[in-house]
Motif scaffolding. Structure first.
Motif, PDB file in Angstrom:
ATOM      1  N   UNK A   1       0.938  -1.183   0.043  1.00 32.46           N
ATOM      2  CA  UNK A   1       0.034   0.070   0.022  1.00 32.46           C
ATOM      3  C   UNK A   1       0.980   1.314   0.072  1.00 32.46           C
ATOM      4  N   UNK A   2       1.876   1.306   0.714  1.00 29.32           N
ATOM      5  CA  UNK A   2       2.937   2.607   0.972  1.00 29.32           C
ATOM      6  C   UNK A   2       3.648   2.674  -0.476  1.00 29.32           C
ATOM      7  N   UNK A   3       3.854   1.508  -1.030  1.00 32.01           N
ATOM      8  CA  UNK A   3       4.620   1.548  -2.274  1.00 32.01           C
ATOM      9  C   UNK A   3       3.831   2.117  -3.347  1.00 32.01           C
ATOM     10  N   UNK A   4       2.522   1.749  -3.464  1.00 37.61           N
ATOM     11  CA  UNK A   4       1.589   2.357  -4.326  1.00 37.61           C
ATOM     12  C   UNK A   4       1.469   3.776  -4.320  1.00 37.61           C
ATOM     13  N   UNK A   5       1.358   4.348  -3.156  1.00 31.76           N
ATOM     14  CA  UNK A   5       1.362   5.660  -2.576  1.00 31.76           C
ATOM     15  C   UNK A   5       2.693   6.453  -3.261  1.00 31.76           C
ATOM     16  N   UNK A   6       3.840   5.824  -3.017  1.00 29.90           N
ATOM     17  CA  UNK A   6       5.124   6.528  -3.576  1.00 29.90           C
ATOM     18  C   UNK A   6       5.064   6.590  -4.950  1.00 29.90           C
ATOM     19  N   UNK A   7       4.750   5.448  -5.778  1.00 35.09           N
ATOM     20  CA  UNK A   7       4.647   5.297  -7.250  1.00 35.09           C
ATOM     21  C   UNK A   7       3.981   6.326  -7.675  1.00 35.09           C
ATOM     22  N   UNK A   8       2.673   6.693  -7.004  1.00 38.75           N
ATOM     23  CA  UNK A   8       1.648   7.397  -7.773  1.00 38.75           C
ATOM     24  C   UNK A   8       2.216   9.028  -7.412  1.00 38.75           C
ATOM     25  N   UNK A   9       2.737   9.169  -6.395  1.00 39.85           N
ATOM     26  CA  UNK A   9       3.307  10.560  -5.971  1.00 39.85           C
ATOM     27  C   UNK A   9       4.468  11.001  -6.857  1.00 39.85           C
ATOM     28  N   UNK A  10       5.218   9.808  -7.333  1.00 46.60           N
ATOM     29  CA  UNK A  10       6.486  10.390  -8.282  1.00 46.60           C
ATOM     30  C   UNK A  10       6.451  10.008  -9.747  1.00 46.60           C
ATOM     31  N   UNK A  11       4.809   9.623 -10.010  1.00 44.33           N
ATOM     32  CA  UNK A  11       4.654   9.295 -11.379  1.00 44.33           C
ATOM     33  C   UNK A  11       5.460   8.288 -11.911  1.00 44.33           C
ATOM     34  N   UNK A  12       5.877   7.021 -10.946  1.00 43.33           N
ATOM     35  CA  UNK A  12       6.456   5.970 -11.565  1.00 43.33           C
ATOM     36  C   UNK A  12       5.581   4.547 -11.688  1.00 43.33           C
ATOM     37  N   UNK A  13       6.089   4.100 -13.001  1.00 39.22           N
ATOM     38  CA  UNK A  13       5.031   3.090 -13.286  1.00 39.22           C
ATOM     39  C   UNK A  13       5.365   1.709 -12.595  1.00 39.22           C
ATOM     40  N   UNK A  14       6.547   1.516 -12.567  1.00 35.12           N
ATOM     41  CA  UNK A  14       7.281   0.236 -11.746  1.00 35.12           C
ATOM     42  C   UNK A  14       8.481   0.657 -11.155  1.00 35.12           C
ATOM     43  N   UNK A  15       9.339  -0.287 -10.728  1.00 38.44           N
ATOM     44  CA  UNK A  15      10.430  -0.155  -9.862  1.00 38.44           C
ATOM     45  C   UNK A  15      11.719  -0.180 -10.778  1.00 38.44           C
ATOM     46  N   UNK A  16      11.425  -0.745 -12.051  1.00 36.81           N
ATOM     47  CA  UNK A  16      12.539  -1.281 -12.800  1.00 36.81           C
ATOM     48  C   UNK A  16      13.571  -0.241 -13.076  1.00 36.81           C
ATOM     49  N   UNK A  17      13.153   0.935 -13.355  1.00 40.08           N
ATOM     50  CA  UNK A  17      14.042   2.145 -13.412  1.00 40.08           C
ATOM     51  C   UNK A  17      14.908   2.473 -12.169  1.00 40.08           C
ATOM     52  N   UNK A  18      14.180   2.675 -11.185  1.00 40.62           N
ATOM     53  CA  UNK A  18      14.459   2.965  -9.863  1.00 40.62           C
ATOM     54  C   UNK A  18      15.547   1.792  -9.405  1.00 40.62           C
ATOM     55  N   UNK A  19      15.324   0.492  -9.828  1.00 44.93           N
ATOM     56  CA  UNK A  19      16.198  -0.483  -9.358  1.00 44.93           C
ATOM     57  C   UNK A  19      17.449  -0.318  -9.991  1.00 44.93           C
ATOM     58  N   UNK A  20      17.458   0.032 -11.385  1.00 45.66           N
ATOM     59  CA  UNK A  20      18.675   0.029 -12.255  1.00 45.66           C
ATOM     60  C   UNK A  20      19.533   1.119 -11.562  1.00 45.66           C
ATOM     61  N   UNK A  21      19.001   2.164 -11.091  1.00 48.01           N
ATOM     62  CA  UNK A  21      19.823   3.310 -10.573  1.00 48.01           C
ATOM     63  C   UNK A  21      20.392   2.952  -9.260  1.00 48.01           C
ATOM     64  N   UNK A  22      19.592   2.245  -8.481  1.00 50.39           N
ATOM     65  CA  UNK A  22      20.103   1.734  -6.958  1.00 50.39           C
ATOM     66  C   UNK A  22      20.960   0.653  -7.296  1.00 50.39           C
TER      67      UNK A  22
END
Length: 223
Positions: free
Chosen positions: A193-214
């Motif tokens: 639930x918290x992750x969905x809120x984060x994705x919506x807030x920053x307009x991120x479709x999924x964690x793939x791009x963020x994962x690649x950066x991290x």
């Protein structure tokens, strides 16, 4: 692929850690057994759609941080084209999961606007799993206790009642074991639930791009 400036990346990274910490609080506060509530014998992890770990709760056990990603990757391969919102997978196969039948792993897909955005997963030590007491005394794997292959504990939000009853009838402390399993499910729901809120807030479709950066930055620092 979406790009993140250093400041935004740091904010998102810290938010991911906060999310799994909230999942861990949920698990610890609702667990029935002292092994989880007092012994802290569990971990909560967020992973990208491919099963790469991005964050684990601050007080997680290192062994679970190492075993949860391959467990999730196995689950992804097994159920890749069948995921629906409300699905939850359970398993404790020691050859694939945490290496010990008492450690139950729960994996939950988290859906974004375009399908599975990532996964919340946790492993926790069950109060009992049947078999010979004190697993080191078992003469073979069958004496170690109940082995659960990767099964859907919930399908689209509906509980697998046969599986629940099977687990309940094969353990000595059914209330504690089932109670802890439900707490593990709830912990993933909280993190999801918290992750969905984060994705919506920053307009991120999924964690793939963020994962690649991290993962890229983590590799650079390690090297």
């Amino acid at each position: 692929m979406q790009q993140f400036d250093p400041v935004t990346l740091e904010i998102l990274w810290e938010r991911l850690i906060t999310i799994v910490d909230e999942g861990a609080v949920s698990l610890r506060n609702t667990a029935f057994s002292l092994l989880v509530r007092e012994g802290n014998d569990f971990a909560v992890v967020l992973l990208d759609p491919e099963g790469n770990a991005l964050a684990q709760n601050s007080a997680c056990l290192p062994n679970f941080a190492g075993t949860i990603p391959p467990t999730v990757r196995y689950v992804i391969q097994r159920f890749r084209d069948t995921w629906r919102p409300g699905d939850v997978v359970i398993m404790n196969d020691p050859w694939i999961s945490a290496g010990h039948v008492n450690d139950l792993s729960i994996v939950t897909p988290i859906f974004g606007e375009e399908g599975v955005a990532g996964f919340a997963a946790n492993s926790a030590h069950a109060a009992d799993i049947g078999g010979v007491r004190f697993g080191a005394r078992g003469r073979d794997m069958y004496e170690e206790g109940l082995r659960i292959p990767a099964f859907k504990l919930y399908s689209a939000g509906e509980p697998n009642r046969v599986l629940f009853e099977t687990i309940k009838e094969n353990v000595r402390l059914p209330d504690q074991v089932i109670g802890d399993i439900e707490s593990q499910v709830s912990a993933n729901e909280t993190a999801g639930r918290k992750l969905k809120e984060l994705l919506a807030e920053f307009h991120i479709s999924d964690l793939s791009s963020l994962s690649a950066e991290i993962l890229s930055r983590s590799e650079s620092v390690m090297r």
